[in-house]
Design an enzyme around this catalytic site. Sequence first.
Site, mmCIF file in Angstrom:
data_model
loop_
_atom_site.group_PDB
_atom_site.id
_atom_site.type_symbol
_atom_site.label_atom_id
_atom_site.label_comp_id
_atom_site.label_asym_id
_atom_site.label_seq_id
_atom_site.Cartn_x
_atom_site.Cartn_y
_atom_site.Cartn_z
ATOM 1 N N CYS A 216 0.812 -1.228 0.000
ATOM 2 C CA CYS A 216 0.000 0.000 0.000
ATOM 3 C C CYS A 216 0.842 1.273 0.000
ATOM 4 O O CYS A 216 0.303 2.369 -0.192
ATOM 5 C CB CYS A 216 -0.945 0.002 1.194
ATOM 6 S SG CYS A 216 -2.099 -1.384 1.185
ATOM 7 N N GLY B 158 -14.026 -7.323 -2.998
ATOM 8 C CA GLY B 158 -13.759 -8.234 -1.890
ATOM 9 C C GLY B 158 -12.489 -7.913 -1.139
ATOM 10 O O GLY B 158 -11.746 -6.988 -1.478
ATOM 11 N N CYS C 171 -11.746 0.769 4.731
ATOM 12 C CA CYS C 171 -11.854 1.279 3.367
ATOM 13 C C CYS C 171 -12.069 0.111 2.410
ATOM 14 O O CYS C 171 -11.508 -0.962 2.599
ATOM 15 C CB CYS C 171 -10.612 2.081 2.977
ATOM 16 S SG CYS C 171 -9.132 1.086 2.712
#
Length: 395
Positions: free
Chosen positions: A82, A115, A215
Amino acid sequence: MLEKVIVGGVGMIQFSKPGASPSYVEMAAEAVRLALNDAGLSYDKVQQAYVGYVYGDSTCGQSALYEIGMSGIPIVNVNNNCATGSTALYLARQMVELGGADCVLALGFEQMQPGALKSHWDDRPRTRARFMSIVNELTSDVPDLPLALRNFGGAGREHMQRYGTKMDTFAAIRAKASRHAANNPLAIFKKILTTEEVMSDKVMWPGVMTRLMACPPTCGAAAALIVSERFAKKHGLRSDVQILAQALTTDSEDAYDPPSMISFVGSHMTQAAAMHVYEAAGVGPEDIKVCELHDCFAHNELLTYEALGLCPVGEGEKFVMDGDNTFGGKVVTNPSGGLLSKGHPLGATGLAQCYELTNQLRGTADKRQVTGVKLALQHNIGLGGACVVTLYGKN
């Protein structure tokens, strides 16, 4: 002599839900066009490019940039989970600062699937396999929850157990994110939520988390042109936003001694990176008035307040309840709406944060504008691990 590093142009597209976005090639190319237009620069002036994405085949960066031009420049593909977008930014800044190039593109994008996040490889050791015993031990009561939820929910629960933090404090952070995002035309979720609405959403972990505190998967792209001050002057680029200091840290040997979910999700890396940046720039957390930080879960936003030194360790809840994390408080955190409301396409997130803070320092953030901004702090973390903290300032 190190070169002064300028953010010469930024571009970002509106994020979207999986299945509703254009292809990664289209999204990335549009973000680059927007950054070039913002700078008033043609692509033939770009000397190198660092392109970040997490989910994609090799050399997706070339596929995206070939839509803009096939100029033969070096294109380096980047993956740091990330923190990928900020890692691309880190490499671009480093190249310019050290004099290796005068104009470098940092680009991040992600075309995600619906998902929970998952590994796409099952025939080899998984990332962080040597540390999974920590998660298995400290969250043994919820073995069937998705791993990301166990990681960040477990860290939030640890904070609750240590300091008495209440679940509705995390709900208040999510509600704050929605109020900020309502003023951001590029945010994916603009509906204003109350703390009560967040608390009454689907329970993902009883006593710890509801669905709105996490999120969701998002698609999108963002880009920045990083240039030397000399290059900016030569080509008439605006040079009012400077990268003052930046650090990229990874896990250290003492990060998990003793075992801690708070350290497991990156607080240790964040503290180290923030300390380096503050010392390098000669400032302290008390000088920061606006910050874009990695709120992949509302729990991580609170943990990051403390790791960045925006409030003392253990006082994150007080920071929230006093309103010190929003307009009128000490530090406006995530004026964009953050990952929770703006969206989190993994490879694009760090450059979307750069886009927001560049506009804050320019004074062009419209209804999101924080008054009197001279410094802006960015925090982007990827488990596995990498943490990038960046300090921008008015030049």
